[in-house]
Scaffold this motif. Structure first.
Motif, PDB file in Angstrom:
ATOM      1  N   LYS A  62    -165.733  32.172   8.132  1.00 39.16           N
ATOM      2  CA  LYS A  62    -167.074  31.716   7.164  1.00 39.16           C
ATOM      3  C   LYS A  62    -167.650  33.072   7.110  1.00 39.16           C
ATOM      4  CE  LYS A  62    -171.665  28.750   8.255  1.00 39.16           C
ATOM      5  NZ  LYS A  62    -172.170  28.670   9.313  1.00 39.16           N
ATOM      6  N   HIS A  64    -170.814  34.723   3.670  1.00 32.87           N
ATOM      7  CA  HIS A  64    -171.292  34.102   3.125  1.00 32.87           C
ATOM      8  C   HIS A  64    -171.037  34.064   1.676  1.00 32.87           C
ATOM      9  CE1 HIS A  64    -176.134  34.599   2.161  1.00 32.87           C
ATOM     10  NE2 HIS A  64    -176.013  35.777   1.001  1.00 32.87           N
ATOM     11  N   ARG A  65    -171.831  33.340   0.923  1.00 34.22           N
ATOM     12  CA  ARG A  65    -171.498  33.012  -0.535  1.00 34.22           C
ATOM     13  C   ARG A  65    -170.283  32.572  -1.177  1.00 34.22           C
ATOM     14  NH1 ARG A  65    -173.420  38.645  -0.839  1.00 34.22           N
ATOM     15  NH2 ARG A  65    -171.672  38.385  -2.712  1.00 34.22           N
ATOM     16  N   LEU A 317    -171.589  35.742  13.632  1.00 32.76           N
ATOM     17  CA  LEU A 317    -172.972  35.869  12.484  1.00 32.76           C
ATOM     18  C   LEU A 317    -174.089  35.495  13.100  1.00 32.76           C
ATOM     19  CD1 LEU A 317    -170.526  32.845  11.043  1.00 32.76           C
ATOM     20  CD2 LEU A 317    -170.991  35.235  11.036  1.00 32.76           C
ATOM     21  N   SER A 319    -178.301  35.872  13.161  1.00 28.87           N
ATOM     22  CA  SER A 319    -179.251  35.378  12.614  1.00 28.87           C
ATOM     23  C   SER A 319    -180.810  36.006  12.745  1.00 28.87           C
ATOM     24  CB  SER A 319    -179.745  34.162  13.621  1.00 28.87           C
ATOM     25  OG  SER A 319    -181.288  33.683  12.839  1.00 28.87           O
ATOM     26  N   VAL A 355    -174.522  38.235   6.354  1.00 33.40           N
ATOM     27  CA  VAL A 355    -175.471  36.264   6.952  1.00 33.40           C
ATOM     28  C   VAL A 355    -176.063  36.501   5.775  1.00 33.40           C
ATOM     29  CG1 VAL A 355    -174.126  36.594   8.487  1.00 33.40           C
ATOM     30  CG2 VAL A 355    -176.082  36.784   8.969  1.00 33.40           C
ATOM     31  N   GLU A 356    -176.613  34.965   5.582  1.00 35.85           N
ATOM     32  CA  GLU A 356    -178.317  34.424   4.635  1.00 35.85           C
ATOM     33  C   GLU A 356    -178.693  35.529   5.867  1.00 35.85           C
ATOM     34  OE1 GLU A 356    -179.741  31.035   2.847  1.00 35.85           O
ATOM     35  OE2 GLU A 356    -178.083  30.938   3.654  1.00 35.85           O
ATOM     36  N   ASP A 359    -179.213  42.210   4.255  1.00 34.62           N
ATOM     37  CA  ASP A 359    -178.198  42.640   2.840  1.00 34.62           C
ATOM     38  C   ASP A 359    -177.864  43.645   3.536  1.00 34.62           C
ATOM     39  OD1 ASP A 359    -179.097  44.494   0.476  1.00 34.62           O
ATOM     40  OD2 ASP A 359    -179.292  42.626  -0.601  1.00 34.62           O
ATOM     41  N   ASP A 380    -170.513  43.171   3.345  1.00 37.08           N
ATOM     42  CA  ASP A 380    -169.550  42.278   2.143  1.00 37.08           C
ATOM     43  C   ASP A 380    -168.882  42.301   1.874  1.00 37.08           C
ATOM     44  OD1 ASP A 380    -170.158  40.405   0.673  1.00 37.08           O
ATOM     45  OD2 ASP A 380    -171.924  40.907  -0.811  1.00 37.08           O
TER      46      ASP A 380
END
Length: 393
Positions: A62, A64-65, A317, A319, A355-356, A359, A380
């Motif tokens: 999983k 991001h993007r 991941l 949050s 992750v969302e 940055d 990333d």
């Protein structure tokens, strides 16, 4: 997911819950959620699992993007960096993986490995042969000669040495080719595998796979067999670093995502360290938390003169919205604090996948009351860029 396929996967899991294959819970479990119904939860393993003859489950990281294609490419790219895995097989520029299932990528690469091996030539050895011949050859086995040829005095029951390709390495490769024919979903791959089998016509199948692996001899003149046998071990004994190995015929090539991420981050930092003159140790094990007890093993230790930087990669991941700790495990912080003290490090970094909500430029740090600073960074994976430290190399 179609209901019929979902049910097949559900039955696959249920059939192993009370069997010797209970290790399946390490990566795949059944659960339910109110308003949703039954769910299949995938834990932190990635790879492929054969559910039935017509259903193959592909588990991708999983990211991001990431689209499915992006995730598949990222998985294979990270796999290249795993030192316990034969990364060379993925460097063929002609291998197009955009729409190719992961398992077929492995098969495609193995075909190319065996094609190169066959071109180099199969290694032969001397084997003792017993046969009842019309001509004298080697030496007579008198006990069997009298038993077999009492009324056939024109024959000789003999023993002799024959130089042929019947050796454990070739038996294992032939058995692997047959295994892949059985499990490949690609007509083109099956065709190529059958063509390769012609080179092994006079080689028997391996009847005792574990024993043949024990008897493998990779001396200097056998180095071209090393990659082929490494992958034969993966396919035939499911040595893909998964905990799932049982009695059912369920091909599994599963890899712990934590190990893949650690290996990938280590690879990127190693590239940067070479450029900037730092010495790097991966999986350093020089210290214990107490005297010869509770070994410390940070993923990355960088040194230059008297300076030391310690880094750990965590496939978790986080949050941004749940709490000010962002779901960072307390145990992770204890671990990083211990590293800082034992290594007398000027900086300690823990690296998580992006992750969302975050940055790569985000600056997160935790400071203890005795001055230890733990920096949190995000990588990333899709950018495939070296880790950028908050503090210059």
């Amino acid at each position: 997911m179609e209901a019929a396929i979902f049910r097949q996967i559900e039955q696959f899991i249920e059939a192993r819950e009370t069997s010797e294959d209970a290790g399946i819970h390490d990566f795949l479990t059944l659960s339910s959620r109110r308003g949703v119904g039954k769910m299949i939860r995938v834990k932190s393993y990635v790879g492929v699992l054969q559910i039935s003859d017509d259903v193959q489950l592909e588990i991708l990281p999983k990211i991001h993007r990431a689209s499915t294609v992006d995730a598949r490419k990222a998985f294979l790219h990270m796999l290249r960096t795993l030192h316990t895995f034969s990364y060379k097989m993925f460097y063929n520029s002609t291998l197009h993986i955009d729409n190719l299932p992961i398992f077929e990528v492995f098969i495609h690469a193995y075909i190319e490995i065996i094609q190169r091996l066959v071109k180099h030539g199969l290694k032969c050895t001397y084997n003792e042969v017993e046969d009842n011949l019309y001509v004298m050859k080697g030496k007579i086995n008198f006990s069997k000669h009298l038993q077999k040829n009492f009324v056939h005095q024109e024959r000789f029951f003999v023993q002799y040495d024959e130089y042929n390709a019947n050796r454990p390495e070739n038996r294992l490769i032939k058995t692997t080719l047959h295994y892949l024919i059985k499990h490949s979903s690609s007509n083109e791959h099956v065709k190529q595998l059958r063509l390769l089998l012609r080179h092994f016509d006079h080689v028997p199948h391996s009847r005792k796979i574990k024993q043949d692996f024990n008897d493998v001899s990779l001396q200097r003149d056998m180095k071209h067999y090393e990659l082929a046998l490494s992958w034969a071990n993966v396919f035939l004994q499911q040595q893909s670093f998964s905990a799932f190995q049982g009695q059912h015929d369920a091909p599994a090539l599963l890899f712990p995502m934590e190990k893949l991420f650690e290996s990938y981050v280590g690879h990127l930092v190693q590239q940067e360290a070479r450029r900037t003159g730092w010495h790097i140790n991966l999986q350093d094990n020089r210290y214990y938390l107490f005297e010869r007890s509770f070994a410390l093993r940070p993923d990355i230790v960088l040194t230059k003169g008297t300076r030391t930087i310690v880094m750990d990669a965590k496939w978790k991941l986080l949050s941004k919205t749940t709490s000010k700790q962002h779901q960072i495990a307390q145990a992770d912080m204890y671990q990083m604090y211990a590293y800082a003290k034992k290594y007398n490090a000027e900086a300690v970094y823990v690296i998580y996948p992006l992750v969302e909500g975050f940055d790569v430029a985000d600056s997160i740090q935790f400071i203890s009351d005795d001055g230890v600073i733990v920096y949190v960074q995000f990588l990333d994976i899709l950018e495939n860029a070296p880790v950028v430290l908050k503090q210059s190399y």
